[in-house]
Design a protein around this motif. Sequence first.
Motif, PDB file in Angstrom:
ATOM      1  N   THR A 442       0.825  -1.211   0.000  1.00  0.00           N
ATOM      2  CA  THR A 442       0.000   0.000   0.000  1.00  0.00           C
ATOM      3  C   THR A 442       0.858   1.260   0.000  1.00  0.00           C
ATOM      4  O   THR A 442       0.509   2.266  -0.632  1.00  0.00           O
ATOM      5  CB  THR A 442      -0.961   0.017   1.198  1.00  0.00           C
ATOM      6  OG1 THR A 442      -0.214  -0.132   2.422  1.00  0.00           O
ATOM      7  CG2 THR A 442      -1.969  -1.123   1.093  1.00  0.00           C
ATOM      8  N   TYR A 443       1.999   1.222   0.698  1.00  0.00           N
ATOM      9  CA  TYR A 443       2.925   2.349   0.616  1.00  0.00           C
ATOM     10  C   TYR A 443       3.495   2.486  -0.790  1.00  0.00           C
ATOM     11  O   TYR A 443       3.709   3.591  -1.295  1.00  0.00           O
ATOM     12  CB  TYR A 443       4.067   2.187   1.624  1.00  0.00           C
ATOM     13  CG  TYR A 443       3.776   2.752   2.988  1.00  0.00           C
ATOM     14  CD1 TYR A 443       3.370   4.074   3.141  1.00  0.00           C
ATOM     15  CD2 TYR A 443       3.914   1.984   4.139  1.00  0.00           C
ATOM     16  CE1 TYR A 443       3.100   4.604   4.399  1.00  0.00           C
ATOM     17  CE2 TYR A 443       3.649   2.501   5.402  1.00  0.00           C
ATOM     18  CZ  TYR A 443       3.238   3.803   5.523  1.00  0.00           C
ATOM     19  OH  TYR A 443       2.973   4.333   6.756  1.00  0.00           O
ATOM     20  N   PHE A 444       3.771   1.356  -1.425  1.00  0.00           N
ATOM     21  CA  PHE A 444       4.243   1.355  -2.809  1.00  0.00           C
ATOM     22  C   PHE A 444       3.220   2.058  -3.699  1.00  0.00           C
ATOM     23  O   PHE A 444       3.563   2.949  -4.490  1.00  0.00           O
ATOM     24  CB  PHE A 444       4.454  -0.091  -3.270  1.00  0.00           C
ATOM     25  CG  PHE A 444       4.984  -0.242  -4.674  1.00  0.00           C
ATOM     26  CD1 PHE A 444       6.285  -0.667  -4.901  1.00  0.00           C
ATOM     27  CD2 PHE A 444       4.190   0.019  -5.783  1.00  0.00           C
ATOM     28  CE1 PHE A 444       6.781  -0.808  -6.191  1.00  0.00           C
ATOM     29  CE2 PHE A 444       4.663  -0.117  -7.070  1.00  0.00           C
ATOM     30  CZ  PHE A 444       5.967  -0.543  -7.275  1.00  0.00           C
ATOM     31  N   ILE A 445       1.973   1.673  -3.575  1.00  0.00           N
ATOM     32  CA  ILE A 445       0.919   2.255  -4.407  1.00  0.00           C
ATOM     33  C   ILE A 445       0.777   3.745  -4.127  1.00  0.00           C
ATOM     34  O   ILE A 445       0.650   4.567  -5.052  1.00  0.00           O
ATOM     35  CB  ILE A 445      -0.419   1.521  -4.171  1.00  0.00           C
ATOM     36  CG1 ILE A 445      -0.313   0.062  -4.643  1.00  0.00           C
ATOM     37  CG2 ILE A 445      -1.558   2.226  -4.890  1.00  0.00           C
ATOM     38  CD1 ILE A 445      -1.492  -0.800  -4.241  1.00  0.00           C
ATOM     39  N   THR A 446       0.819   4.129  -2.838  1.00  0.00           N
ATOM     40  CA  THR A 446       0.673   5.537  -2.486  1.00  0.00           C
ATOM     41  C   THR A 446       1.831   6.361  -3.032  1.00  0.00           C
ATOM     42  O   THR A 446       1.639   7.463  -3.564  1.00  0.00           O
ATOM     43  CB  THR A 446       0.607   5.703  -0.954  1.00  0.00           C
ATOM     44  OG1 THR A 446      -0.397   4.845  -0.428  1.00  0.00           O
ATOM     45  CG2 THR A 446       0.279   7.138  -0.589  1.00  0.00           C
ATOM     46  N   SER A 447       3.068   5.835  -2.908  1.00  0.00           N
ATOM     47  CA  SER A 447       4.236   6.561  -3.410  1.00  0.00           C
ATOM     48  C   SER A 447       4.183   6.702  -4.922  1.00  0.00           C
ATOM     49  O   SER A 447       4.449   7.777  -5.474  1.00  0.00           O
ATOM     50  CB  SER A 447       5.523   5.846  -2.990  1.00  0.00           C
ATOM     51  OG  SER A 447       5.667   5.826  -1.593  1.00  0.00           O
ATOM     52  N   ALA A 448       3.841   5.607  -5.613  1.00  0.00           N
ATOM     53  CA  ALA A 448       3.726   5.676  -7.070  1.00  0.00           C
ATOM     54  C   ALA A 448       2.595   6.608  -7.481  1.00  0.00           C
ATOM     55  O   ALA A 448       2.706   7.358  -8.466  1.00  0.00           O
ATOM     56  CB  ALA A 448       3.491   4.272  -7.629  1.00  0.00           C
ATOM     57  N   ASP A 449       1.519   6.564  -6.719  1.00  0.00           N
ATOM     58  CA  ASP A 449       0.353   7.402  -6.972  1.00  0.00           C
ATOM     59  C   ASP A 449       0.701   8.889  -6.855  1.00  0.00           C
ATOM     60  O   ASP A 449       0.497   9.684  -7.786  1.00  0.00           O
ATOM     61  CB  ASP A 449      -0.725   7.019  -5.951  1.00  0.00           C
ATOM     62  CG  ASP A 449      -2.082   7.574  -6.297  1.00  0.00           C
ATOM     63  OD1 ASP A 449      -2.151   8.513  -7.093  1.00  0.00           O
ATOM     64  OD2 ASP A 449      -3.082   7.059  -5.770  1.00  0.00           O
ATOM     65  N   SER A 450       1.245   9.275  -5.702  1.00  0.00           N
ATOM     66  CA  SER A 450       1.583  10.684  -5.482  1.00  0.00           C
ATOM     67  C   SER A 450       2.714  11.129  -6.406  1.00  0.00           C
ATOM     68  O   SER A 450       2.724  12.262  -6.899  1.00  0.00           O
ATOM     69  CB  SER A 450       1.978  10.912  -4.018  1.00  0.00           C
ATOM     70  OG  SER A 450       2.988  10.014  -3.619  1.00  0.00           O
ATOM     71  N   GLY A 451       3.676  10.241  -6.671  1.00  0.00           N
ATOM     72  CA  GLY A 451       4.762  10.573  -7.579  1.00  0.00           C
ATOM     73  C   GLY A 451       4.279  10.796  -8.994  1.00  0.00           C
ATOM     74  O   GLY A 451       4.727  11.734  -9.683  1.00  0.00           O
ATOM     75  N   THR A 452       3.374   9.952  -9.450  1.00  0.00           N
ATOM     76  CA  THR A 452       2.802  10.113 -10.785  1.00  0.00           C
ATOM     77  C   THR A 452       2.057  11.434 -10.904  1.00  0.00           C
ATOM     78  O   THR A 452       2.164  12.143 -11.917  1.00  0.00           O
ATOM     79  CB  THR A 452       1.850   8.945 -11.101  1.00  0.00           C
ATOM     80  OG1 THR A 452       2.581   7.723 -11.048  1.00  0.00           O
ATOM     81  CG2 THR A 452       1.222   9.104 -12.475  1.00  0.00           C
ATOM     82  N   ILE A 470      -1.539  11.233 -19.814  1.00  0.00           N
ATOM     83  CA  ILE A 470      -0.188  11.438 -19.304  1.00  0.00           C
ATOM     84  C   ILE A 470      -0.024  10.761 -17.954  1.00  0.00           C
ATOM     85  O   ILE A 470       1.072  10.324 -17.580  1.00  0.00           O
ATOM     86  CB  ILE A 470       0.141  12.947 -19.234  1.00  0.00           C
ATOM     87  CG1 ILE A 470       1.659  13.160 -19.247  1.00  0.00           C
ATOM     88  CG2 ILE A 470      -0.450  13.602 -18.008  1.00  0.00           C
ATOM     89  CD1 ILE A 470       2.315  12.789 -20.546  1.00  0.00           C
ATOM     90  N   ARG A 471      -1.089  10.639 -17.173  1.00  0.00           N
ATOM     91  CA  ARG A 471      -1.019   9.923 -15.896  1.00  0.00           C
ATOM     92  C   ARG A 471      -0.703   8.453 -16.120  1.00  0.00           C
ATOM     93  O   ARG A 471       0.127   7.862 -15.424  1.00  0.00           O
ATOM     94  CB  ARG A 471      -2.341  10.057 -15.134  1.00  0.00           C
ATOM     95  CG  ARG A 471      -2.764  11.484 -14.850  1.00  0.00           C
ATOM     96  CD  ARG A 471      -3.968  11.501 -13.941  1.00  0.00           C
ATOM     97  NE  ARG A 471      -4.663  12.781 -13.966  1.00  0.00           N
ATOM     98  CZ  ARG A 471      -5.629  13.145 -13.126  1.00  0.00           C
ATOM     99  NH1 ARG A 471      -6.019  12.294 -12.191  1.00  0.00           N
ATOM    100  NH2 ARG A 471      -6.209  14.312 -13.220  1.00  0.00           N
ATOM    101  N   VAL A 472      -1.382   7.869 -17.092  1.00  0.00           N
ATOM    102  CA  VAL A 472      -1.150   6.456 -17.403  1.00  0.00           C
ATOM    103  C   VAL A 472       0.272   6.251 -17.919  1.00  0.00           C
ATOM    104  O   VAL A 472       0.970   5.306 -17.515  1.00  0.00           O
ATOM    105  CB  VAL A 472      -2.179   5.954 -18.439  1.00  0.00           C
ATOM    106  CG1 VAL A 472      -1.866   4.515 -18.840  1.00  0.00           C
ATOM    107  CG2 VAL A 472      -3.594   6.061 -17.878  1.00  0.00           C
TER     108      VAL A 472
END
Length: 562
Positions: A442-452, A470-472
């Motif tokens: 879940t931290y992985f997803i959150t970091s990738a999410d906010s980074g994207t 561009i998000r994708v």
Amino acid sequence: MRATSGILKGLNPTVTIASKVLVIGFVLFCAILANQAGQYFEAISGILLQNVKWFYLGLVTLMVGFLLYLMISRYGHIRLGKDDEKPEFSYLSWVSMLFSGGMGIGLIFWSVAEPMWLYAGNPFTAGLSNESASMAMQLAFFHWGLHPWSVFIIVALALSYFSYRKGLPFTLRSILYPLIGNRIYGPIGHTVDILSVAITAFGISQSLGMGVIQINSGLNQVFGVNIGFGVQLLIIVVLCTCAVASVLSGVGRGIRRLSEWNMLLSLLLVLIVLYVGPTRYLLNTLLESTGNYAQNIVGMSLWSDAQADSGWQNSWTAYYWPWWMLWAPFVGMFVARISRGRTIRELIGGALIVPTLITFLWISVFGGAALKVEQDARLAFEQQAAVLAESGQAPQDAFAGGPVLTATKDDTTRALFTLFDNLDGGALGKLLSVLACVLLATYFITSADSGTLVLCTLDAAGASEPPTMIRVLWGLLIAAIAAMLLYAGGLKAMQAASIIAGFPIAIFIAVMSLTLFHSIRREPQPWAMLPEHVRPEPNRLDDPETEAEPQERWQAAPLSGQ
């Protein structure tokens, strides 16, 4: 006609195209020259640490002092937005997103492993002793405390100030406005944003790569899943797919909800370990380590190993500081994105002090529990040695470490899961390991999410809602970079590359601190912002040092008007 004639379909074409070329070129370089890439990274990082370590150490220390000064000074009242603007998120949601975006994966990865390595050996105490256990916690607090968060917050503060209060675009180029004015909309500004995008993409991917390695290790320990690049690639694909789905739902839904879930799950894990572990020892460790950290923070901040020049610091403090700088554009922009409407005092107090205290609690519980396991193992070894000596048998070899330290030396990613297997007789080991893997995911997803989201914002010239396509695309590119870093040499290659990428960010942080202070000192005194009927005599309003800078100087034309 200027370099950018407008926003093409919601994007800045110069930044979008050039940054993708840099990122794809890096991915191809790692894919084609995997072995050489890792060697190149290590060689260049070694040169930097040999020659500019003093710059890293001094700069980060100055950032801590500068932010603490701003927090308690008259500038603390300044609101990052309009004077009557309110924060978008509640305090709990805000802190949850701060912690999830800032340190989630890295803290889980190192909270046990780092105290173990420092317990085994550090320049200040004899290894595997009570003194080294205390020093290990003090140094871990130092590496994960005020200093790294100050690097994030200086970027967040500068970007929030220039964007929300002065009306400039929500991109890092705006920080240079006091130096170059409207030229931020030309080649210089484009170059800053292009480099910011490329370095941010690398920093996010490096963090995600660490998380994938540890998830793979945890799955191996619990379920016997093989450790290898194929499994790690599958994990990246699955989690980045989830991250893209989350980022499409926006900050208010996807990232906020995931961050709140992360905090709840983190709290659950902390409470379980605090309960089944030696509770009294862990609480005493928290108190003692915080005191040692506060008492020695100045000396630790400025220590550069000048006399011995042993190289130890190059593997720890001097590695950590550029690593945090590598994250600074990503985390700083994300913190700025969720902090509009807060005052400078709120931002520094909430985003510098509170996450630091949460970090201290986390390290005390997990690192402290690991140290207690090691100390019990050492005590058992000494008792057995005494029994053998009394019976006239030959003495054994010196104590080389207990189960957690042995596992850490064998494979750093196993440190946390080995600790779980040695808590409470191992009864909760598998359950805690599964919870840790879920939390890492879940931290992985959150970091990738906010980074994207940050990368898309840079591509879209600061727009808060970048185009879906561009998000994708950025979600896919982040996954590709993480995979190529693993392919090029795993953790060692990622650490070396982060030192290199952190150097230009360090220079940029130094510049932004100067431009921020130059601009912020022109803000009016707090009483000058009160209603006229309760304002003191305006005998100082004519003082140029306290007069607000004319707002028209900050009204730069939008990118679409060039």
